[in-house]
Design a protein around this motif. Structure first.
Motif, short mmCIF file in Angstrom:
data_model
loop_
_atom_site.label_atom_id
_atom_site.label_comp_id
_atom_site.label_asym_id
_atom_site.label_seq_id
_atom_site.Cartn_x
_atom_site.Cartn_y
_atom_site.Cartn_z
N ILE A 1 0.85 -1.19 0.00
CA ILE A 1 0.00 0.00 0.00
C ILE A 1 0.89 1.24 0.00
O ILE A 1 2.07 1.19 0.36
N SER A 2 0.32 2.37 -0.42
CA SER A 2 1.09 3.61 -0.39
C SER A 2 1.04 4.21 1.01
O SER A 2 0.13 3.91 1.80
N GLN A 3 2.00 5.06 1.32
CA GLN A 3 2.03 5.70 2.64
C GLN A 3 0.81 6.59 2.86
O GLN A 3 0.36 6.76 3.99
N ASP A 4 0.28 7.14 1.78
CA ASP A 4 -0.90 8.01 1.90
C ASP A 4 -2.13 7.22 2.35
O ASP A 4 -3.09 7.81 2.86
N GLU A 5 -2.12 5.91 2.16
CA GLU A 5 -3.27 5.09 2.53
C GLU A 5 -3.25 4.62 3.98
O GLU A 5 -4.26 4.14 4.49
N ILE A 6 -2.10 4.75 4.65
CA ILE A 6 -1.93 4.17 5.97
C ILE A 6 -2.97 4.69 6.96
O ILE A 6 -3.64 3.91 7.66
N GLY A 7 -3.11 6.01 7.05
CA GLY A 7 -4.02 6.59 8.03
C GLY A 7 -5.47 6.17 7.84
O GLY A 7 -6.16 5.79 8.79
N THR A 8 -5.92 6.22 6.58
CA THR A 8 -7.31 5.87 6.28
C THR A 8 -7.59 4.41 6.58
O THR A 8 -8.62 4.06 7.19
N LEU A 9 -6.67 3.54 6.16
CA LEU A 9 -6.86 2.10 6.41
C LEU A 9 -6.88 1.80 7.90
O LEU A 9 -7.71 1.01 8.38
N SER A 10 -5.99 2.42 8.65
CA SER A 10 -5.92 2.19 10.09
C SER A 10 -7.24 2.52 10.77
O SER A 10 -7.69 1.81 11.67
N GLN A 11 -7.88 3.59 10.32
CA GLN A 11 -9.14 4.02 10.93
C GLN A 11 -10.32 3.13 10.56
O GLN A 11 -11.40 3.26 11.12
N GLN A 12 -10.10 2.21 9.61
CA GLN A 12 -11.15 1.26 9.23
C GLN A 12 -11.06 -0.05 10.01
O GLN A 12 -11.87 -0.95 9.81
N SER A 13 -10.10 -0.15 10.90
CA SER A 13 -9.85 -1.40 11.63
C SER A 13 -11.02 -1.78 12.54
O SER A 13 -11.64 -0.93 13.18
N LYS A 14 -11.31 -3.07 12.59
CA LYS A 14 -12.34 -3.60 13.48
C LYS A 14 -11.71 -4.37 14.66
O LYS A 14 -12.22 -4.35 15.77
N HIS A 15 -10.59 -5.06 14.39
CA HIS A 15 -9.94 -5.87 15.43
C HIS A 15 -8.42 -5.66 15.36
O HIS A 15 -7.71 -6.46 14.76
#
Length: 280
Positions: free
Chosen positions: A147-161
């Protein structure tokens, strides 16, 4: 009026800011930044100075003070050098006058800084260079996850577990991540787990220097990682700290801003003493 250039030579990125300062008023006139990668950092510094001068429509002889910070102590033509804690403290205060602490997270390490209302450093603590709480560590992980570094924050905030990383050592933490991928843990849960582990260590740093209330300004390369910012705030809330973590679109430039502003301050002091150096 004093015209200054601040140059922050980081491990991964060079940031440069040109300011005009008159009394208590300051104007940010021009800026420049670039990732070093495998290029000569000192050539990039020269390029950055030429770029901000061109943007401001100025010749080099119109600059009163060129201040460096970070790893820029050996920059040719600089007038003076300031410690990183000092410049990030002043830069954080410029970005948010309510800031009373700074979390500077760069490519290789992180530091917590407690400051007063003038931007004076009261105390600070740093992580070790091998810690799994740096920009380089997250860059390596994002590359491994595809993944790109720009995606890290958004993906992290989608975490369920969230799946936390147990090791402080970056090498062992990367091994943890490889094991998680082999167990088909979603990237969002891996990233949130990394962010929570980083947040725990950064909050410990803040508490170790007695930061328990007020605004904590994020600076450095990870200041715009929204997932990390959220994890830090969540951790603060969980521990019932009276602190609010803040970031700014220009947080990357905090060191360069602080260097330029401290350069203007030093120039005025030396001028009053009749001991002015010159930027060359």
């Amino acid at each position: 009026m004093t015209t200054t250039i601040g140059i922050d030579v980081g491990s991964g990125v060079i940031k440069t800011a040109l300011f005009r300062v008159e009394g208590e008023r300051s104007e940010w006139v021009a800026r420049w930044d670039a990732r070093i990668r495998q290029r000569d950092p000192y050539r990039l510094v020269d390029e950055s100075v030429e770029s901000v001068l061109r943007s401001a429509g100025l010749k080099r002889d119109r600059i009163d003070y060129i201040a460096t910070t970070g790893e820029g102590e050996s920059v040719q033509g600089a007038t003076g050098h300031f410690y990183t804690m000092t410049t990030h403290a002043r830069g954080a205060l410029y970005l948010d006058p309510e800031a009373r602490a700074v979390l500077d997270i760069g490519a290789l390490n992180g530091r917590a800084i407690r400051i007063d209302e003038r931007g004076k450093v009261l105390s600070y603590r740093m992580t070790s260079q091998c810690a799994s709480g740096s920009g380089q560590f997250l860059e390596n992980i994002s590359r491994y996850l595809g993944i790109s570094q720009d995606e890290i924050g958004t993906l992290s905030q989608q975490s369920k577990h969230p799946e936390k990383v147990s090791s402080i050592c970056a090498v062992l933490a990367e091994t943890d991540v490889i094991n998680m991928v082999s167990r088909s843990i979603p990237p969002s849960d891996i990233l949130r787990g990394i962010h929570e582990s980083m947040a725990e260590r950064l909050i410990k740093l803040l508490k170790s220097i007695d930061v328990r209330q007020g605004v904590v300004m994020m600076t450095g390369g990870l200041a715009l990682d929204t997932g990390l910012v959220q994890a830090i705030q969540d951790g603060m809330d969980l521990q019932k700290m009276g602190t609010r973590v803040a970031s700014h679109p220009d947080s990357l430039y905090a060191g360069a801003i602080g260097a330029a502003l401290w350069g203007a301050f030093r120039h005025r002091k030396l001028q009053a003493l009749g001991r002015l150096p010159s930027a060359s």
